[in-house]
Design an enzyme around this catalytic site. Structure first.
Site: not given
Length: 813
Positions: A506, A553, A607, A662, A680, A795
């Site tokens: 945004r 991202t 990976v 997460g 991967k 994580g």
């Protein structure tokens, strides 16, 4: 006796005059040379230009000049004594106005008129400052510089009549009383008694002439900076004052744009070895810079400073008709000399096929016209091409007396610029090796100056400039880690990391000085709408050395941006697997572009999050080992899910927990479908040297098709609950065999596969806990017992640390 010279900024306003008074009181019976009040000479030149263009708007400039001088009078001179000085200023400005009216009528500025107009600044300032000195109990006599210094005709150059000047100075100073003598700088007379000037910055020259003829103990030039700097502080924030310079080093630096001292100033002082101190009027206690004869080479730094001249153009003359023909250079330089065009830099190929010269941009077009006229015959015969002009250049010089005694200076200079994708258009180095001069594109000035300064002066501290897109779970942790490690990075790793821009989907915040990482979220909230093109243009336009684009991202559009960043020598660090798992041709293109433009392209976190998987693989291959097989659990998300999935909970509950903590992508299907793991192993296969596409990887899904066909997370979780029996059956079957469910990727014999497997007890994967990843490398060297990389594989913290590690890896290159 000392000679003190105060520049325009030192006498610009009442507060600065107070500093001048302190300095002069500490050096009684000195000779003081003053410039015009700060900004006045510029206003006088502007008034002349307006008059010559037929405009009478110069009147407002005269009013401003009058107010500036009267403010100084009213601040320091008692009311009862002000009228004489105020009247003096008024009379001088009336004379000036008459001159400007004449220029306005003729619409022409002659050299004589220019000298007369610009001389008013010093004449007025010296009168007022002498009065202030006397008022403040510094006994002072005022001696007009025109009565001391005599100039000769010099075809546009200042030439001193040393014999006449010496006689005048001796006459005025032989019987001088023990008091301060104040002299206006810049102004002189010729043999006919007409006013002449010593050129812009000529007050320094006035002071040097007086110091020479009076055998002064030293010359002190007081300005608004604490000496000559290793580079221009406006361009290089880390620039620092130079403690000592030789005359020749200072001349080189001043010639190449170090404006603290006027280039001809040092010439009169060399013969008598009179030391020059560059001091700061506003910080008198600062050491400043000492300029004197060369000292012991062993005590000297090799490179003393980096200076530059902007607004330069490169003019080239080339052609086969020049080879082996004597006189071409003579004709070229003689024609330019007759036109009073100064050549900044010269370079000629040993083949004699071309000559390149650097000129001030204002002279370039005229120079081309003159050169083409001089060589008109050769051009007509196609023996020589018309002169070629390249504008928007800058001339940079690395200066030091003892560079010739040290190998590798030029190599270090060129490799530093090459690593930052700065193209060198021309190079020149004299036999003395006191300076190495180059011409580069003007757009690369900031990058070149900062990278060279970093290489030669900053104790190996390397600055990295980050442009970060994605400040969610991973990105915010990365910013936190960078902020926390700032001191360690500088003190231990000699790395300075600046975040120059941040963005989410945004908003974006673009910073010229670096984002305050303690306030980044507030700054971003107030930022401008995110535009990918604007973000790229900003990174490209800043043109900073060691620039790195960081993608936190999982966005396909952002992944498509890498190519243009790499093409502009901006490195890329990414945890976004899309680019490297795209079509092989695109992956190969990115790798080729990175090599071509020397732009780092690192994606370790693609990976194994923070695990050194790709780095380990690269080191094995680089050392000559052959990869025979790779077996791996590459999804921390799936490992977390299957390690926590038991008969006491549901598959849906565990997946939701993994997302909340997460461990999964925002869309958990990416993880559970196996696509993420397939990407991967695809990346590892490509890094192993295989040409392979994502479609070539055999993917055995464990999710029912109905789960995969859901349009959003809400319906996906509902579908997981609906198919709970399917997942329980998978778990039950593994439990019966005392096995554990692991999602395994494998590469062997050029083929790759991913899928859920039942891992028996005793296997390296069996005791893999939590969200850990594990990779087994079977190679020629590791045949029976594989090389194992194992640890947390998911994580935000560990992924951020992996990105941070790639950034540091670039910094340590």
């Amino acid at each position: 006796m000392k000679v003190l010279k105060f520049g325009g900024t030192s006498v610009a306003h009442p507060n600065s005059i107070a500093k001048v008074l302190d300095v002069v009181k500490s050096s009684p019976s000195s000779v003081v040379v003053v410039s015009a009040l700060g900004g006045v000479t510029d206003q006088l030149v502007k008034a002349m230009e307006l008059a010559a263009s037929g405009q009478n708007t110069y009147q407002s400039l005269l009013t401003s000049i009058e107010e500036q001088h009267n403010d100084l009078i009213k601040t320091y001179i008692p009311v009862t004594q002000q009228s004489g000085l105020i009247s003096f200023i008024k009379i001088e400005l009336n004379r000036l106005e008459t001159l400007l009216e004449g220029i306005c009528m003729l619409q022409e500025i002659t050299q004589k008129a220019s000298d007369k107009v610009t001389s008013f600044g010093e004449l007025m300032s010296s009168k007022i400052i002498a009065a202030i000195f006397n008022e403040k109990e510094i006994p002072t006599r005022l001696v007009d510089g025109r009565d001391l210094i005599v100039t000769l005709p010099g075809h546009g150059r200042v030439t001193i009549d040393w014999k006449a000047t010496q006689q005048n100075i001796q006459q005025h100073f032989n019987h001088a009383e023990k008091q301060t003598t104040l002299v206006p700088g810049y102004i002189a007379r010729n043999a006919s008694g007409e006013i002449t000037t010593l050129g812009r910055g000529g007050s320094d020259f006035t002071a040097a002439i007086l110091a020479r003829e009076l055998d002064a103990a030293s010359l002190e030039i007081w300005t608004d900076v604490s000496g000559m700097y290793t580079a221009h502080p406006r361009w290089v924030a880390q620039a620092k004052p130079i403690e000592k310079l030789s005359y020749l080093e200072a001349m080189e630096l001043s010639h190449f744009g170090a404006k603290v001292i006027y280039p001809p100033t040092l010439q009169p002082l060399v013969e008598k070895n009179i030391p020059v101190y560059i001091k700061n009027t506003f910080d008198a206690a600062a050491n400043g810079t000492l300029i004197q004869g060369m000292e012991n080479p062993a005590s000297e730094e090799v490179v003393k400073g980096i200076s530059h001249i902007d607004k330069v153009s490169l003019v080239s003359l080339e052609g086969s008709g020049m080879i082996g023909i004597p006189g071409f250079s003579k004709r070229l330089f003689e024609s330019l000399s007759l036109a009073n065009i100064n050549v900044i830099m010269i370079t000629q190929a040993s083949s004699e096929h071309s000559i390149c010269i650097g000129l001030r941009s204002g002279d370039a077009d005229k120079a081309k016209e003159i050169i083409d006229q001089e060589f008109a015959f050769e051009i007509a015969q196609n023996k020589v091409a018309p002169a070629d002009v390249e504008h928007h250049m800058v001339n940079i010089a690395v200066v030091g007396d003892h560079m010739k005694n040290h190998q590798g200076i030029s190599g270090k200079m060129f490799s530093t610029l090459g690593a930052n994708n700065v193209n060198i258009r021309a190079i020149a180095q004299g036999a003395s090796e006191r300076n190495i001069s180059i011409i580069i594109a003007e757009k690369d000035t900031n990058k070149a100056l900062n990278s060279l300064h970093e290489a030669f002066f900053e104790k190996n501290i390397k600055e990295l400039n980050l442009f970060i897109i994605g400040v969610g779970n991973v990105g915010s942790k990365l910013l936190e880690q960078i902020n926390r490690q700032t001191t360690y990075l500088q003190d231990i790793l000699q790395l300075r990391i600046r975040v120059m821009a941040i963005a989410n989907s945004r908003k974006m915040h673009l910073s010229k000085e670096g984002v305050d990482l303690s306030q980044w979220s507030k700054l971003l909230a107030k930022g401008q709408p995110t535009q990918v093109d604007t973000f790229f243009d900003y990174a490209k336009g800043m043109n900073l050395r060691n620039s790195i684009f960081v993608d936190n991202t999982a966005n396909e559009n952002i992944a498509q941006e890498y190519q243009r960043y790499l093409e502009n020598n901006i490195g890329v660090v990414t945890c976004n697997k899309i680019a490297c798992a795209d079509q092989y041709s695109n992956y190969a293109k990115l790798k080729t572009t990175a090599r071509k433009y020397l732009s780092p392209f690192l994606f370790e976190t693609n990976v194994g999050a923070g695990l050194p998987v790709i780095d380990t693989l690269s080191n094995l291959i680089a050392s000559g080992d052959q990869i025979r097989k790779i077996q791996a659990v590459l999804s921390g998300s799936l490992n977390f899910v299957f390690n926590n999935f038991t008969q006491e909970n549901t598959f849906k509950e565990i997946v939701m927990q993994a997302q909340k903590e997460g461990y999964t992508e925002p869309d958990p299907k990416i993880d559970l479908s196996g696509v993420d793991v397939a990407r991967k192993i695809l990346i590892l296969a490509r890094e192993s040297g295989l040409t392979i596409e994502l479609e070539d990887i055999h993917n055995t899904p464990f999710l029912p098709a109905a789960c995969m066909d859901t349009p959003d997370n809400e319906s996906f979780f509902a579908s997981l609950e609906e198919h709970n029996a399917h997942f329980n059956a998978l778990l039950s079957e593994a439990n019966k065999k005392n096995a554990r469910l692991k999602y395994v990727a494998q590469l062997e014999d050029g083929k790759a596969s991913v899928g859920l497997q039942e891992i028996p007890e005793g296997h390296d994967f069996y005791h893999l806990e939590g969200s850990d990843n594990i990779i087994l490398f079977y190679t020629d060297r590791y045949k029976d017992q594989p090389l194992i990389v194992k640890g947390a594989g998911a994580g935000a913290d560990v992924t951020a640390s992996g990105i941070f590690g790639d950034i540091i890896r670039i910094g340590k290159r």
